[in-house]
Design an enzyme around this catalytic site. Structure first.
Site, PDB file in Angstrom:
ATOM      1  N   LYS A  88      53.492 -32.599 -11.100  1.00 38.79           N
ATOM      2  CA  LYS A  88      54.778 -32.877 -11.746  1.00 38.79           C
ATOM      3  C   LYS A  88      55.535 -31.580 -12.056  1.00 38.79           C
ATOM      4  O   LYS A  88      55.018 -30.487 -11.843  1.00 38.79           O
ATOM      5  CB  LYS A  88      54.553 -33.724 -12.999  1.00 38.79           C
TER       6      LYS A  88
HETATM    7  C1  PLP Z   1      52.819 -39.587 -12.163  1.00 33.79           C
HETATM    8  C2  PLP Z   1      53.503 -40.821 -12.615  1.00 33.79           C
HETATM    9  C3  PLP Z   1      53.101 -41.530 -13.754  1.00 33.79           C
HETATM   10  C4  PLP Z   1      51.803 -41.273 -14.462  1.00 33.79           C
HETATM   11  O1  PLP Z   1      51.632 -40.007 -14.918  1.00 33.79           O
HETATM   12  P1  PLP Z   1      50.181 -39.555 -15.407  1.00 33.79           P
HETATM   13  O2  PLP Z   1      50.473 -38.378 -16.274  1.00 33.79           O
HETATM   14  O3  PLP Z   1      49.412 -39.203 -14.177  1.00 33.79           O
HETATM   15  O4  PLP Z   1      49.581 -40.682 -16.150  1.00 33.79           O
HETATM   16  C5  PLP Z   1      53.877 -42.564 -14.222  1.00 33.79           C
HETATM   17  N1  PLP Z   1      54.990 -42.943 -13.559  1.00 33.79           N
HETATM   18  C6  PLP Z   1      55.401 -42.327 -12.440  1.00 33.79           C
HETATM   19  C7  PLP Z   1      56.657 -42.790 -11.781  1.00 33.79           C
HETATM   20  C8  PLP Z   1      54.643 -41.259 -11.921  1.00 33.79           C
HETATM   21  O5  PLP Z   1      55.023 -40.686 -10.774  1.00 33.79           O
END
Ligand code: PLP
Length: 421
Positions: free
Chosen positions: A210
């Site tokens: 991210k």
């Molecule tokens: C990555 C992601 C999540 C979850 O994030 P985590 O921190 O891995 O739990 C939720 N929604 C979307 C759209 C994502 O891409």
């Protein structure tokens, strides 16, 4: 000349700053939730101009806690889109509540406002539910609790419209902002407060790929102190701190379990990394904006491509660069296009396999692809190109060259292929 080594799809930018922050925490002897986590929460909240932030170990946890604070219970209904990652809907299922999918708009792939309005209209008149779910209109109206819009790729959804609909129908608004830090909508940060009678929270992800990362991690922000207290308590076993404060004269060992909570707290090691990442966030975003600009310039006028559109008055975080193929201009499909790029040593990905196409939701609700036609169709022609601050100028040029070369070699119209050389 084709690339000799694989360009990974995503690589975090982590350096000396992160190492120093983490080292300090480790040597301090306090490595789990503590002062660094509080500092990270405060800095994160300040960066958005919001009152409260609760750091947790994932965005999935953040969304689970937000729905819990919103009072979602078994049998309730929560609206979201199928064009998202598994996490967005699984948190609804954690409660044994029902996810109500609403299709996305074809331009931005965010929740379609007209479809959202008509889905709610249908629901409150007792229609529009999957066949396997049978409820009368009154029941649905009382059980419709929240909406979770997703800012896909970091592209802000139309928050004013979603908030208006949420207020009108008495829904809580929980933003899936996993892709959206640091992005803006109408000059305001994604995650800045939205005032709604049934409550609001915004949830961020610090997963490895991210826009900022703590390895694993997440943050939920809100301006409702009661929600924040509840989420903080539920993030750590439902243990009340207030209880031990009352007894603190006798020692800090006393606590009371108020509810069966979860184990979602962030460690100070992760928070230390997060603090260093926060300081890089804007510069990393500027680099992603520049990469997106270069991709756009190179691919905009090519007949085989649809470049990502940016909503008006928005500055996306550019977590993803979601290119779409015009499949009728190509002699190969999306999957082969991905293979061709792999052969050219370019790591790419596809976002997302719509949730209603997955076995779990298919079997639960009997969904067919045509139930959410935009999501189903756009997924088939989507390719995510690498976009991260550690990419060099050469990396960007290699991606562009590989994408153009693949399109030229597999163009349906040979005339065009020649002209493109
Ligand atoms: C990555 C992601 C999540 C979850 O994030 P985590 O921190 O891995 O739990 C939720 N929604 C979307 C759209 C994502 O891409």
């Amino acid at each position: 000349m084709p690339r000799q080594t694989l360009l990974p799809f995503a690589v975090p930018e982590i350096g000396e700053d992160e190492l120093r922050e983490i080292e300090k925490v480790i040597l301090s002897g306090w490595i789990t939730t503590g002062p660094k986590t509080r500092e990270f929460e405060a800095e994160f909240a300040r960066s958005l101009g919001v009152q409260c932030a609760v750091a947790v170990n994932s965005c999935t946890a953040a969304m689970h806690l937000a729905l819990e604070a919103a009072g979602v219970k078994a049998g309730d209904f929560v609206i979201t889109t199928p064009y998202t990652f598994a996490a967005t809907a699984e948190v609804i299922r954690y409660f044994d509540a029902y996810p109500i999918f609403v299709d996305v708009d074809p331009s931005y792939l965010n929740i379609d406002i007209c479809a959202l309005e008509s889905a709610i209209e249908q629901l409150v008149t007792g229609r529009g539910l999957p066949e396997s779910v049978v409820f009368d209109a009154r029941t649905v109206r009382s059980r419709l609790k929240a909406v979770i819009p997703v800012h896909i790729a970091g592209n802000p959804c139309d928050l004013d419209a979603v908030a208006g609909i949420a207020e009108k129908h008495g829904l809580a608004l929980i933003e899936d902002a996993a892709h959206a830090y640091p992005g803006t909508y109408k000059g305001r940060s994604i995650g800045s407060p939205i005032n709604l009678s049934k409550g609001w929270a915004s949830c961020f992800s610090f997963y490895a790929t991210k826009t900022i990362t703590t390895g694993e991690g997440g943050m939920v922000v809100t301006d409702d102190a009661e929600w924040a207290d509840r989420m903080r308590m539920m993030s750590l076993h439902g243990i009340s701190k207030d209880a031990w404060k009352r007894y603190s004269a006798d020692g800090a060992w006393y606590y009371e379990v108020i509810a069966p909570g979860f184990k979602y707290n962030m460690t100070d090691i992760a928070a230390a990394m997060g603090l260093a990442q926060l300081r890089r966030a804007e510069q990393m975003k500027q680099r992603r904006i520049e990469i997106a600009r270069q991709y756009n310039d190179a691919l905009r006028n090519h007949i085989a491509f649809q470049i990502p559109s940016v909503p008006p008055e928005a500055e996306p975080a550019w977590h993803l660069y979601m290119l779409r193929l015009h499949l009728d201009e190509l002699s190969i499909g999306r999957d082969e296009f991905v293979q061709e790029l792999k052969k050219r040593n370019i790591g790419v990905s596809v976002h997302f396999i719509p949730l209603h196409l997955h076995p779990y939701y298919r079997e639960l609700y009997g969904y067919r692809p045509e139930d959410f036609p935009v999501a189903s169709r756009e997924f088939l022609r989507e390719i995510s190109l690498p976009i991260y601050s550690r990419m060099t100028e050469q990396d960007v040029q290699d991606v562009i060259a590989a994408v153009l070369d693949t399109a030229h070699r597999h163009a349906r119209r040979k005339l065009y292929a020649a002209a493109g050389n």
